[in-house]
Design an enzyme around this catalytic site. Structure first.
Site, mmCIF file in Angstrom:
data_model
loop_
_atom_site.group_PDB
_atom_site.id
_atom_site.type_symbol
_atom_site.label_atom_id
_atom_site.label_comp_id
_atom_site.label_asym_id
_atom_site.label_seq_id
_atom_site.Cartn_x
_atom_site.Cartn_y
_atom_site.Cartn_z
ATOM 1 N N CYS A 33 0.821 -1.212 -0.096
ATOM 2 C CA CYS A 33 -0.014 0.016 0.013
ATOM 3 C C CYS A 33 0.929 1.170 0.089
ATOM 4 O O CYS A 33 0.505 2.128 -0.617
ATOM 5 C CB CYS A 33 -0.794 -0.095 1.206
ATOM 6 S SG CYS A 33 -1.986 -1.062 0.878
ATOM 7 N N ALA A 38 2.305 1.547 -3.681
ATOM 8 C CA ALA A 38 0.925 2.100 -4.492
ATOM 9 C C ALA A 38 0.690 3.421 -4.343
ATOM 10 O O ALA A 38 0.431 4.114 -5.266
ATOM 11 C CB ALA A 38 -0.017 1.107 -4.311
ATOM 12 N N GLU A 39 0.535 3.749 -3.050
ATOM 13 C CA GLU A 39 0.065 5.272 -2.797
ATOM 14 C C GLU A 39 0.970 6.160 -3.156
ATOM 15 O O GLU A 39 0.901 6.990 -3.594
ATOM 16 C CB GLU A 39 -0.205 5.300 -1.133
ATOM 17 C CG GLU A 39 -0.382 6.569 -0.442
ATOM 18 C CD GLU A 39 -2.040 6.914 -0.351
ATOM 19 O OE1 GLU A 39 -2.254 8.347 -0.270
ATOM 20 O OE2 GLU A 39 -2.611 6.020 -0.496
ATOM 21 N N SER A 40 2.400 5.684 -2.977
ATOM 22 C CA SER A 40 3.576 6.731 -3.241
ATOM 23 C C SER A 40 3.554 7.024 -4.740
ATOM 24 O O SER A 40 3.442 7.989 -4.977
ATOM 25 C CB SER A 40 4.857 6.116 -2.473
ATOM 26 O OG SER A 40 4.927 6.103 -1.416
#
Length: 137
Positions: free
Chosen positions: A52, A55-57
């Protein structure tokens, strides 16, 4: 590939701590990777939280590349991830690909693969694009 100047101002302690390496940034496609080592569950497998974070970064950086020319910044508002396969060593590479680039929301699919190009996880992230002056510091 040369990364945009603004990226160097956006690096944070978490990026350093997890070993995030960003390789490419554009509104349509952003690529980066993190080592499995140091980002594992107690039993030695790649941690879902690391999925996560990666992916978020990447999705947030891509959305920022889309938002900055409009005088906005991107803030993550939704993320989900499906884990397909475990990894115990090497690097996990993520590719964030734009699904929708709107004026107020940008959404990305992020595919994470291991060193053998096996899909480890698939994530989706949506970012709200907000006026830069409206963000508290």
């Amino acid at each position: 590939m040369t990364l945009p100047d603004w990226y160097h101002q956006m690096r944070c302690a978490l990026d350093e701590k997890l070993g995030l390496e960003v390789l490419e940034i554009s509104p349509e496609r952003t690529v980066g990777r993190m080592p499995v080592e140091g980002n594992t569950q107690p039993v030695g497998y790649w941690h879902g939280g690391a999925t996560c974070v990666l992916a978020e970064s990447l999705g947030s950086l891509a959305a920022t590349a889309h938002a900055l020319p409009k005088g906005r910044i991107a803030l993550g508002v939704d993320i989900n991830a499906t884990h397909h396969r475990a990894a115990r060593s090497g690097w996990i590479t993520g590719v964030a690909t734009a699904l929708a680039l709107g004026g107020r929301v940008a959404t990305y699919e992020v595919v994470l693969t291991d060193d053998h190009d096996h899909r480890i996880a698939t994530a989706r992230i949506s970012c709200q694009l907000v006026d830069h002056t409206g963000v508290r510091r």
